[in-house]
Design a protein around this motif. Sequence first.
Motif, short mmCIF file in Angstrom:
data_model
loop_
_atom_site.label_atom_id
_atom_site.label_comp_id
_atom_site.label_asym_id
_atom_site.label_seq_id
_atom_site.Cartn_x
_atom_site.Cartn_y
_atom_site.Cartn_z
N ARG A 35 91.16 -45.14 51.88
CA ARG A 35 92.58 -44.73 51.84
C ARG A 35 92.74 -43.82 50.63
O ARG A 35 92.54 -44.23 49.49
N ARG A 37 95.21 -40.21 49.33
CA ARG A 37 96.30 -39.27 49.58
C ARG A 37 96.16 -38.12 48.59
O ARG A 37 95.89 -38.34 47.41
N SER A 52 93.71 -43.09 56.15
CA SER A 52 93.74 -44.55 56.09
C SER A 52 92.78 -45.01 57.17
O SER A 52 93.06 -44.84 58.36
N PHE A 183 99.75 -44.21 52.45
CA PHE A 183 98.66 -43.42 52.99
C PHE A 183 98.92 -43.04 54.45
O PHE A 183 98.13 -42.33 55.06
N THR A 184 100.02 -43.52 55.01
CA THR A 184 100.30 -43.32 56.43
C THR A 184 101.49 -42.42 56.72
O THR A 184 101.65 -41.98 57.85
#
Length: 186
Positions: A35, A37, A52, A183-184
């Motif tokens: 994960r 970003r 992720s 992260f989504t």
Amino acid sequence: AWAQVQFVHVEAVHDDIAIAEPFTNKIWNDFTAPRVRFEAKNASLDRRRAISGDKGWRWREGQVSALTPEQAEDDRRWWEANIYRTLHRLAVNDPDLTARVIDEHRLEIFRADGKRLNWFVLNRRGEPTLFGTWDNETGAAFGPLASNGTIKYPKWGAISTDPWRYEIVRLVTAASVPADVSFTTP
């Protein structure tokens, strides 16, 4: 100190030959699972990307799209070989990593399957001056070490083959991912 770190947030100023103005690059990296970003911003640039697991997304010019499987795999490989994650894994004596001294100044890190993950060229004080991942023999040059009060890290780095450089302005470590990091979603 690296043994207690399982998450880093890095903020650096990047200067990339392909982008007219320097930009702020922010990275949020969870060492416990794939994960990560990324955000790159300046007055005319706003790019974001995250993975992720085996999926990811990117934001370009205000549009969100899913990463292709190849793009997500590239980011997962970046996460796996990230210098900070490798330093953490070495500090906890991860049984899936093996460190080998190659010569007086070169240290190479291998996965359990024998694949080289990272290499370092160290100065006489044991500090990294060059760093590379996987089969890349060019790698990045590192500046002197800085400290955030908890850990030490290279203050800056540069690559000559795809010319860019960075200088870290802030590095935050934690034992877990802060609740406000996603992260989504962009």
